[in-house]
Structures are given as structure tokens and as C-alpha cells.
Design a protein around this motif. Structure first.
Motif, PDB file in Angstrom:
ATOM      1  N   GLU A 184      -7.113  -0.015  -5.487  1.00  0.00           N
ATOM      2  CA  GLU A 184      -7.077  -1.223  -6.556  1.00  0.00           C
ATOM      3  C   GLU A 184      -6.149  -0.890  -7.487  1.00  0.00           C
ATOM      4  OE1 GLU A 184     -10.804  -3.571  -7.572  1.00  0.00           O
ATOM      5  OE2 GLU A 184     -10.471  -1.975  -9.212  1.00  0.00           O
TER       6      GLU A 184
ATOM      7  N   LYS B 258     -10.312  -5.001   4.515  1.00  0.00           N
ATOM      8  CA  LYS B 258      -9.928  -5.243   2.850  1.00  0.00           C
ATOM      9  C   LYS B 258     -11.307  -6.453   3.016  1.00  0.00           C
ATOM     10  CE  LYS B 258      -6.917  -7.036  -0.441  1.00  0.00           C
ATOM     11  NZ  LYS B 258      -5.457  -7.230  -0.842  1.00  0.00           N
TER      12      LYS B 258
ATOM     13  N   THR C 162      -5.142  -2.105   1.130  1.00  0.00           N
ATOM     14  CA  THR C 162      -5.804  -1.283   2.142  1.00  0.00           C
ATOM     15  C   THR C 162      -4.580  -0.600   2.936  1.00  0.00           C
ATOM     16  OG1 THR C 162      -5.906  -2.711   3.666  1.00  0.00           O
ATOM     17  CG2 THR C 162      -7.992  -2.426   2.092  1.00  0.00           C
TER      18      THR C 162
ATOM     19  N   SER D 229      -5.732  -5.269  -5.264  1.00  0.00           N
ATOM     20  CA  SER D 229      -6.440  -4.515  -4.203  1.00  0.00           C
ATOM     21  C   SER D 229      -5.166  -4.246  -3.123  1.00  0.00           C
ATOM     22  CB  SER D 229      -7.456  -4.699  -3.826  1.00  0.00           C
ATOM     23  OG  SER D 229      -7.797  -6.003  -3.087  1.00  0.00           O
TER      24      SER D 229
ATOM     25  N   SER E  57      -8.620   2.361   0.900  1.00  0.00           N
ATOM     26  CA  SER E  57      -8.304   1.283   0.339  1.00  0.00           C
ATOM     27  C   SER E  57      -7.945   1.667  -1.130  1.00  0.00           C
ATOM     28  CB  SER E  57      -9.200   0.190   0.551  1.00  0.00           C
ATOM     29  OG  SER E  57     -10.493   0.407  -0.213  1.00  0.00           O
TER      30      SER E  57
ATOM     31  N   GLU F 198      -6.718   6.676   6.313  1.00  0.00           N
ATOM     32  CA  GLU F 198      -7.681   5.197   6.311  1.00  0.00           C
ATOM     33  C   GLU F 198      -8.311   4.990   4.737  1.00  0.00           C
ATOM     34  OE1 GLU F 198     -11.013   2.797   8.286  1.00  0.00           O
ATOM     35  OE2 GLU F 198      -9.942   4.147   9.639  1.00  0.00           O
TER      36      GLU F 198
ATOM     37  N   VAL G 282     -15.124  -1.648   1.118  1.00  0.00           N
ATOM     38  CA  VAL G 282     -13.895  -1.003   1.459  1.00  0.00           C
ATOM     39  C   VAL G 282     -13.866   0.486   0.981  1.00  0.00           C
ATOM     40  CG1 VAL G 282     -11.505  -1.083   1.889  1.00  0.00           C
ATOM     41  CG2 VAL G 282     -12.589  -3.220   1.664  1.00  0.00           C
TER      42      VAL G 282
ATOM     43  N   ALA H 187       0.811  -1.126   0.041  1.00  0.00           N
ATOM     44  CA  ALA H 187      -0.002   0.009   0.018  1.00  0.00           C
ATOM     45  C   ALA H 187       0.801   1.337  -0.105  1.00  0.00           C
ATOM     46  CB  ALA H 187      -0.944   0.104   1.278  1.00  0.00           C
TER      47      ALA H 187
END
Length: 220
Positions: free
Chosen positions: A127, A148, A142, A140, A125, A123, A210, A3
Motif C-alpha cells: 500500500e 487483492k 499486489t 494498493s 501485497s 508473493e 491480502v 508493483a
């Protein structure tokens, strides 16, 4: 990629994003905002406290952003992220100005910088959606503790193995070696053809739960 890697990519390779917030009437409003730093805790950007954008961030504490890089659809990078935001104040402004020295041309004095405040997307998520590959690739991620959840299309035990879904899949990402068939979600376009074509209703669409998405198409 982690991430953190995706968030750093937004800052380093794209930088300027189009951010959407919601106004008091519940309507979307967009603004061009530079993402100025990223780490394992999220994305960081600046805005002036006198702007309507600032008011919307404070009220809603949520945003969505999209960033584009590339010459055409099949080679460009498009990254979209949704997540929660919070105001951090002015403590990190000197650091962000050092990382983004052009800001000194916009706010050249200490007095003018008093208008600014730092926000963090902490915070959410994302993709990664790579259209330069065949079949396409979708992954994907998060950050900030967001949960997730799986999303997209799934084939249930009601599958009879008729092949109707596989026949209309543009990416040929439905495995038919056994029943029930399996959709390779990392290659799925989410076009919905399989859902429409299935004669027994064995395909289900599971909603996105998410708060965030990111899409990545490589420039190679």
C-alpha cells in the motif's frame, strides 16, 4: 506505479529495511536486512545460514518489512511489505554481489561466501500512503499472484445522510452529494472517526485480507 516499481523503489531508494519474523514462541523478532534486487517476481535478499533469522525464514516462510527515508514524518518515505518467502540457494549470489559491491567487504572470499543463501519475497501485497499531499493519497498493489481485496471503511445503504461522519473526517474525504455517502478510500487515514460517529451503524470496517502493506510518503 506498478508493483514492480514499488519493489524497485525499496531497493534503489531505501535499501536497508527492518524485517520482522516470528520465533518458536510466536513472538516477533526484528533484523536489519538490505533488499538487494527487485523485479516483477518480487524482492531478493541475502542472509547467512547460521543465523537465527535464517531458521525463522525457513520455518515460517513469511515476513514483514518496513523501510524509512526522509527527515521528518511529513516528508519521509515509509514502505512496509508483508509476504511469503522462499529460499533460492546460492545461484544468484554473484549477481547480488555485483549489484551490491559492499558485500565483498563483508564476505571477501569465495570460502566465506559459502555461508550465504538467497531468499525471495515472491508473493505479497502493498500500500502506498502519501502523507505529503493534502488530502493524503493511498493506493494498493499486489505481486506474485496475491489476491487483492478492498480494505478500510465503507458506508452502506443504511446511511441516512445526517453528516455526522463527514463532520469528524480529518481529511474531508467523505462525499456527501448523494445518499449513501461515499468514502474516498484513496484519501482515507483509516482513523475510524466515521465508524464511531455514525448514529445508525452505516459505516463498516472491512478487514485486511491480502498478505502485505506498503506505505509511501514522498520526499518532495
Amino acid at each position: 506505479m506498478t508493483a514492480k516499481s514499488y519493489l524497485e523503489y525499496i531497493v534503489r531508494e531505501i535499501h536497508t529495511t527492518i524485517v520482522a519474523t516470528v520465533d518458536d514462541e510466536g513472538l516477533p523478532v526484528t533484523a536489519a536486512i538490505d533488499m538487494m534486487a527487485a523485479d516483477e517476481h518480487g524482492l531478493y535478499f541475502l542472509t547467512a545460514k547460521g543465523k537465527g533469522f535464517y531458521d525463522r525464514l525457513v520455518k515460517r516462510q513469511y515476513l514483514a518489512l518496513t523501510a524509512l527515508k526522509g527527515e521528518d514524518t511529513m516528508s519521509c518515505v515509509a514502505v512496509s511489505v508483508r509476504g511469503k518467502v522462499r529460499e533460492l540457494g546460492n545461484e544468484r549470489i554473484p549477481e547480488l554481489f555485483e549489484l551490491n559491491p559492499y558485500m565483498k567487504k563483508i564476505y571477501p572470499t569465495e570460502e566465506s561466501m559459502q555461508a550465504l543463501t538467497v531468499f525471495q519475497i515472491y508473493e505479497g501485497s502493498g500500500e502506498c500512503f502519501d502523507l505529503s499531499k493534502k488530502p493524503i493519497e493511498r493506493t494498493s498493489f499486489t505481486f506474485g499472484g496475491a489476491e487483492k481485496r478492498a480494505e478500510g471503511y465503507f458506508i452502506t445503504d443504511a446511511c441516512i445522510g445526517c453528516g455526522s461522519c463527514a463532520a469528524v473526517c480529518p481529511q474531508n474525504c467523505i462525499l456527501t452529494e448523494r445518499i449513501p455517502y461515499v468514502i474516498e478510500r484513496e484519501h482515507c487515514l483509516h482513523c475510524g472517526n466515521c465508524l464511531t460517529a455514525c448514529p445508525v451503524g452505516a459505516v463498516e470496517r472491512r478487514a485486511h485480507t491480502v498478505p502485505g502493506t506498503a506505505v509511501l510518503r514522498r520526499t518532495e
